[in-house]
Design a protein around this motif. Structure first.
Motif, PDB file in Angstrom:
ATOM      1  N   THR A   6      11.401  -6.556  25.155  1.00  0.00           N
ATOM      2  CA  THR A   6      12.655  -7.315  25.206  1.00  0.00           C
ATOM      3  C   THR A   6      13.246  -7.390  23.813  1.00  0.00           C
ATOM      4  OG1 THR A   6      11.874  -8.611  27.082  1.00  0.00           O
ATOM      5  CG2 THR A   6      13.699  -9.520  25.810  1.00  0.00           C
ATOM      6  N   ILE A   7      14.526  -7.068  23.713  1.00  0.00           N
ATOM      7  CA  ILE A   7      15.187  -7.037  22.410  1.00  0.00           C
ATOM      8  C   ILE A   7      16.212  -8.169  22.300  1.00  0.00           C
ATOM      9  CG2 ILE A   7      14.860  -4.585  21.975  1.00  0.00           C
ATOM     10  CD1 ILE A   7      17.672  -4.080  23.085  1.00  0.00           C
ATOM     11  N   ASP A  28      11.526  -9.271  30.255  1.00  0.00           N
ATOM     12  CA  ASP A  28      11.194 -10.686  30.078  1.00  0.00           C
ATOM     13  C   ASP A  28      12.336 -11.494  29.463  1.00  0.00           C
ATOM     14  OD1 ASP A  28       8.578 -10.199  31.034  1.00  0.00           O
ATOM     15  OD2 ASP A  28       7.954  -9.524  29.030  1.00  0.00           O
ATOM     16  N   ALA A  29      13.544 -10.946  29.428  1.00  0.00           N
ATOM     17  CA  ALA A  29      14.660 -11.628  28.758  1.00  0.00           C
ATOM     18  C   ALA A  29      14.917 -13.006  29.349  1.00  0.00           C
ATOM     19  CB  ALA A  29      15.921 -10.773  28.839  1.00  0.00           C
ATOM     20  N   ILE A  30      14.947 -13.109  30.679  1.00  0.00           N
ATOM     21  CA  ILE A  30      15.264 -14.398  31.328  1.00  0.00           C
ATOM     22  C   ILE A  30      14.139 -15.396  31.130  1.00  0.00           C
ATOM     23  CG2 ILE A  30      15.831 -15.522  33.512  1.00  0.00           C
ATOM     24  CD1 ILE A  30      17.101 -12.885  34.420  1.00  0.00           C
ATOM     25  N   SER A  31      12.895 -14.958  31.268  1.00  0.00           N
ATOM     26  CA  SER A  31      11.765 -15.881  31.117  1.00  0.00           C
ATOM     27  C   SER A  31      11.620 -16.368  29.678  1.00  0.00           C
ATOM     28  CB  SER A  31      10.463 -15.215  31.581  1.00  0.00           C
ATOM     29  OG  SER A  31      10.198 -14.037  30.833  1.00  0.00           O
ATOM     30  N   GLY A  82      21.300  -2.487  32.620  1.00  0.00           N
ATOM     31  CA  GLY A  82      20.485  -2.191  33.798  1.00  0.00           C
ATOM     32  C   GLY A  82      19.189  -2.964  33.814  1.00  0.00           C
ATOM     33  N   GLU A  83      18.966  -3.798  32.788  1.00  0.00           N
ATOM     34  CA  GLU A  83      17.780  -4.653  32.694  1.00  0.00           C
ATOM     35  C   GLU A  83      18.201  -6.108  32.873  1.00  0.00           C
ATOM     36  OE1 GLU A  83      15.420  -2.051  29.302  1.00  0.00           O
ATOM     37  OE2 GLU A  83      16.737  -3.676  28.666  1.00  0.00           O
ATOM     38  N   ASN A  84      17.240  -7.021  32.845  1.00  0.00           N
ATOM     39  CA  ASN A  84      17.575  -8.439  32.768  1.00  0.00           C
ATOM     40  C   ASN A  84      18.249  -8.706  31.425  1.00  0.00           C
ATOM     41  OD1 ASN A  84      16.483  -9.104  35.266  1.00  0.00           O
ATOM     42  ND2 ASN A  84      14.457  -9.537  34.425  1.00  0.00           N
TER      43      ASN A  84
END
Length: 465
Positions: A6-7, A28-31, A82-84
């Motif tokens: 995650t960046i 894992d961006a949202i978490s 295209g990711e969270n």
């Protein structure tokens, strides 16, 4: 090149402002954002919220509140990358920005590299490579025309045209390849007449796209225009009149401008970069001599030259003779470079003197930079050097030198295919040239790529995009 981490990065320009936007992307961006977020009105969890929703709350570090923020949640695959993705709108203090970014770094994020968000969008199939490059062009666009072209390419105008050509060529390529499997039966699955027509059509489109690069390049980078002439003819006054501001120092003392002064304006949606140069004359002043040397360097770099003269000097026949010689020198040295001959200070001439001047010097443009007379007409003349008809017709315009290079190589291979068809070349040899043409088409849109190419492209992006 598959990224699982995650960046995080600042998506707005660095520095203090009203608000700043910090972007996270990854599985894992949202978490990660949820672990540092506390809702204002309830104990809501960001991981349980619907995609494309906004939530008011605080970013917290333990018991410490860093800032009150709005958090936007975008769940895969319906996001830019295209990711969270999570975007945090916070107050624009430098301190707040850094505190939030450092907090996320401590909680499992990695600092994004230049263009990494858009790179992930490409790798996840949200954009093709030419569309991704158009994102950078859109960010850097500083006039209407460059913005219009970048928007067209980002929406897929250029890539869809290339993809259509590639698909048609690939269909015939598959038939040629099929013939190779039945070489002993001596059959032809690909209609050679239709194939010739296709190759001619592809060649025509490629040539049109290649020719458009000349226009696209000046639209993207602006057109450098050198204003040259003897000292004290009004070069700096003309620059100020074009820019509508006091950009250059103006005085009656010859040689006031000792270095080049540059500034850019938009005319009809096209960027023009005007260069006010030191007056050309014989001088013993060392500093002024350096400025005059730079003047000739700027003429070399310019795409258009404005040769400015004081209209009062044309009353002298010897000056007219000398002036014509100087004009011919410039034309001979730069035969392909547009040259505008401009007579300044015409407000000091009467009607008969103006008529005589126009008879002596062909295609001379009359103006008074001090009074603004003829300045708008000069802008129109400059705009006429650009084929703005391509913009009005909504034709695809190539602005990227990488695309231009691939198009040239593709055209070369298509020409080989055409010559092969005309000379009755065997299918196995035709197939080699067709494969190579398909390769260069694929290079443009990203069907064929490598890590080095992607690294070079996205290194030119800003961090956070």
């Amino acid at each position: 090149m598959i990224h699982q981490d995650t960046i995080v990065a600042l998506a707005t320009p660095s520095g203090a402002g009203a608000i700043a936007v910090i972007r996270l992307s990854g599985k894992d961006a949202i978490s990660i954002a949820d672990s540092c977020f506390q809702s204002v009105k309830s104990e809501k969890s960001l991981t349980n919220q619907k995609t494309h929703t906004i939530h008011l709350g605080h970013i917290i570090d333990g018991n410490k509140i860093i800032d009150e923020v709005l958090v936007s949640v975008f769940k895969n695959p319906n996001s830019y990358t295209g990711e969270n993705v999570v975007e945090i709108s916070c107050h624009g203090s430098n301190y707040i920005q850094q505190e939030i970014i450092q907090l996320f770094l401590r909680n499992g994020c990695r600092m994004a590299t230049a263009g990494e968000f858009t790179l992930r969008a490409f790798l996840n199939g949200k954009l093709d490579l030419s569309q991704a490059e158009a994102v950078a062009d859109l960010i850097s666009s500083d006039n209407e025309a460059s913005h219009q072209i970048a928007m067209q390419q980002m929406r897929g105008g250029f890539s869809s045209e290339i993809a259509k050509l590639r698909e048609e060529l690939m269909n015939f390529a598959s038939l040629i390849e099929l013939e190779l499997d039945f070489a002993e039966e001596d059959v032809e699955f690909a209609d050679r007449t239709q194939f010739k027509e296709l190759v001619e059509r592809i060649s025509f489109v490629l040539k049109r796209l290649i020719d458009s690069f000349a226009v696209g390049n000046v639209i993207k980078n602006g057109i450098p225009v050198a204003i040259v002439g003897e000292p004290n003819v009004g070069k700096s006054t003309l620059l100020n009149a074009l820019l509508k501001e006091e950009r250059a120092i103006v005085s009656e003392i010859a040689g006031t401008t000792r270095d080049t002064i540059e500034d850019e304006i938009s005319i009809g949606g096209i960027g023009f970069r005007f260069i006010d140069t030191a007056g050309i004359r014989e001088t013993k002043d060392v500093v002024e001599s350096i400025g005059i040397k730079k003047t000739f360097e700027k003429i070399d770099q310019a795409q258009v030259v404005i040769f400015l003269a004081d209209s009062n000097n044309f009353k002298d026949e010897s000056f007219v003779h000398t002036f014509k010689i100087e004009v011919e020198k410039i034309k001979n040295k730069y035969p392909l470079k547009p040259l505008l001959i401009v007579a300044n200070k015409v407000d000091k001439l009467n009607a008969s003197q103006i008529e005589l001047l126009q008879n002596d010097i062909q295609n001379v443009h009359l103006l008074s930079a001090k009074n603004g007379l003829g300045v708008d007409e000069l802008k129109d003349k400059l705009l006429s050097f650009v084929n703005t008809g391509l913009l009005r017709n909504s034709d695809t315009i190539v602005t990227n030198s990488r695309h231009y290079d691939s198009l040239l190589k593709a055209l070369d291979e298509v020409d080989k295919v055409r010559h092969g068809l005309e000379s009755g070349l065997s299918g196995d040899l035709l197939a080699i040239d067709i494969r190579q043409a398909l390769y260069y088409f694929g290079e443009i849109t990203g069907e064929i790529t490598n890590d080095d190419l992607l690294g070079n492209i996205f290194a030119n992006f800003c961090i956070g995009k």
